[in-house]
Design an enzyme around this catalytic site. Sequence first.
Site, mmCIF file in Angstrom:
data_model
loop_
_atom_site.group_PDB
_atom_site.id
_atom_site.type_symbol
_atom_site.label_atom_id
_atom_site.label_comp_id
_atom_site.label_asym_id
_atom_site.label_seq_id
_atom_site.Cartn_x
_atom_site.Cartn_y
_atom_site.Cartn_z
ATOM 1 N N GLY A 218 0.801 -1.222 0.000
ATOM 2 C CA GLY A 218 0.000 0.000 0.000
ATOM 3 C C GLY A 218 0.832 1.269 0.000
ATOM 4 N N HIS B 34 3.805 1.494 -8.054
ATOM 5 C CA HIS B 34 2.638 0.604 -7.923
ATOM 6 C C HIS B 34 1.701 0.795 -9.120
ATOM 7 C CE1 HIS B 34 3.652 1.274 -3.506
ATOM 8 N NE2 HIS B 34 3.702 -0.040 -3.606
ATOM 9 N N GLN C 263 7.639 -9.918 7.737
ATOM 10 C CA GLN C 263 8.825 -9.587 6.945
ATOM 11 C C GLN C 263 9.591 -8.400 7.526
ATOM 12 O OE1 GLN C 263 6.497 -8.785 3.258
ATOM 13 N NE2 GLN C 263 7.863 -7.048 2.986
HETATM 14 P P1 AMP Z 1 5.719 -2.478 -1.848
HETATM 15 O O1 AMP Z 1 4.343 -1.913 -1.640
HETATM 16 O O2 AMP Z 1 6.808 -1.503 -1.559
HETATM 17 O O3 AMP Z 1 5.908 -3.819 -1.189
HETATM 18 O O4 AMP Z 1 5.833 -2.757 -3.418
HETATM 19 C C1 AMP Z 1 4.879 -3.518 -4.100
HETATM 20 C C2 AMP Z 1 5.425 -3.847 -5.456
HETATM 21 O O5 AMP Z 1 5.716 -2.642 -6.144
HETATM 22 C C3 AMP Z 1 6.734 -4.644 -5.383
HETATM 23 O O6 AMP Z 1 6.743 -5.642 -6.390
HETATM 24 C C4 AMP Z 1 7.775 -3.592 -5.641
HETATM 25 O O7 AMP Z 1 8.964 -4.106 -6.236
HETATM 26 C C5 AMP Z 1 7.055 -2.684 -6.615
HETATM 27 N N1 AMP Z 1 7.667 -1.350 -6.592
HETATM 28 C C6 AMP Z 1 7.991 -0.616 -5.504
HETATM 29 N N2 AMP Z 1 8.588 0.533 -5.870
HETATM 30 C C7 AMP Z 1 8.676 0.508 -7.222
HETATM 31 C C8 AMP Z 1 9.205 1.402 -8.199
HETATM 32 N N3 AMP Z 1 9.782 2.554 -7.862
HETATM 33 N N4 AMP Z 1 9.124 1.052 -9.508
HETATM 34 C C9 AMP Z 1 8.544 -0.124 -9.859
HETATM 35 N N5 AMP Z 1 8.020 -1.005 -8.982
HETATM 36 C C10 AMP Z 1 8.084 -0.695 -7.684
#
Ligand code: AMP
Length: 282
Positions: free
Chosen positions: A31, A37, A61
């Site tokens: 989120g 995202h 985690q």
């Molecule tokens: P998180 O909410 O941070 O766990 O991220 C959810 C998904 O979004 C994960 O697969 C992350 O690798 C991806 N994500 C997070 N930041 C970025 C970004 N700057 N560019 C592309 N994907 C991202």
Amino acid sequence: MQTIDDPDTIQRRCESLRREGKTIGLVPTMGAFHEGHVSLMRRACAENDIVIVSIFVNPIQFGRGEDFDSYPRDLPGDLAQAEQIGVDLMFAPSAQAIYPKGFQTYVDVTELTTGLCGASRPGHFRGVTTVVAKLFNLVMPHRAYFGQKDYQQSVVVRRMAADLNCNLEIVVLPTVREPDGLAMSSRNTRLTPEQRRAASVLYRSLRCADEQVRAGEYSAKTVLEEVRRTIETEPLARIDYVAACDPETLQPLDYISGPVLIALAARFGETRLIDNLLITAS
Ligand code: AMP
């Protein structure tokens, strides 16, 4: 868009969607959405009949003393954004629903998780793979979308999916960056204005590595020294690690003769940021 918080309900719904012959795309997240995202959600919408986004700040985690309690949360804002993008179902369970009393089964990818973030955050990837395996079982997606920003996570999840015969495609999309190069992250909102300005040094340091490798530098030590020197020009940055490794095995490389992953983590105050660049030596 419907929001579901009950694992049994999402599982029944997904089973019936599968029976109807719909293709399902899953975007697992914690989120506090940003453009990273959004890029995953848009791609999932373009490639699947039904898109399910999960929002779950996964307690297992986070290590002791890490930022689970202060991790950014914005459920109402996230729901509005996902709805606008065209997401069909939001799965936002409680920790109690995912880890009910008596829970004791974990998924552990043993080797790919020992270095990089796995070394600084013991148990982190065990938490990630456990929750992602549960999401795969609940949603049974045809495709699941991850970001290259969390490069090690994407490799670990791919390995887990192959090892556990998860019948789905793992799609990894490029890192979305701010105009100054900083990789977008929910944690960026926790930086002070000074730390936010300073944090752009991370991408600059990766660009330096890229230039060196493309100019023919083959010593990983030399390249990493330059990355460190660049980050150290920023007094607000505290390096956790910088590494040059094989993009598939994540083993450290001494000599760069083909594709190399330059990966790093650094703290700005209490906030730990990660970034990486995949470089192919010419
Ligand atoms: P998180 O909410 O941070 O766990 O991220 C959810 C998904 O979004 C994960 O697969 C992350 O690798 C991806 N994500 C997070 N930041 C970025 C970004 N700057 N560019 C592309 N994907 C991202």
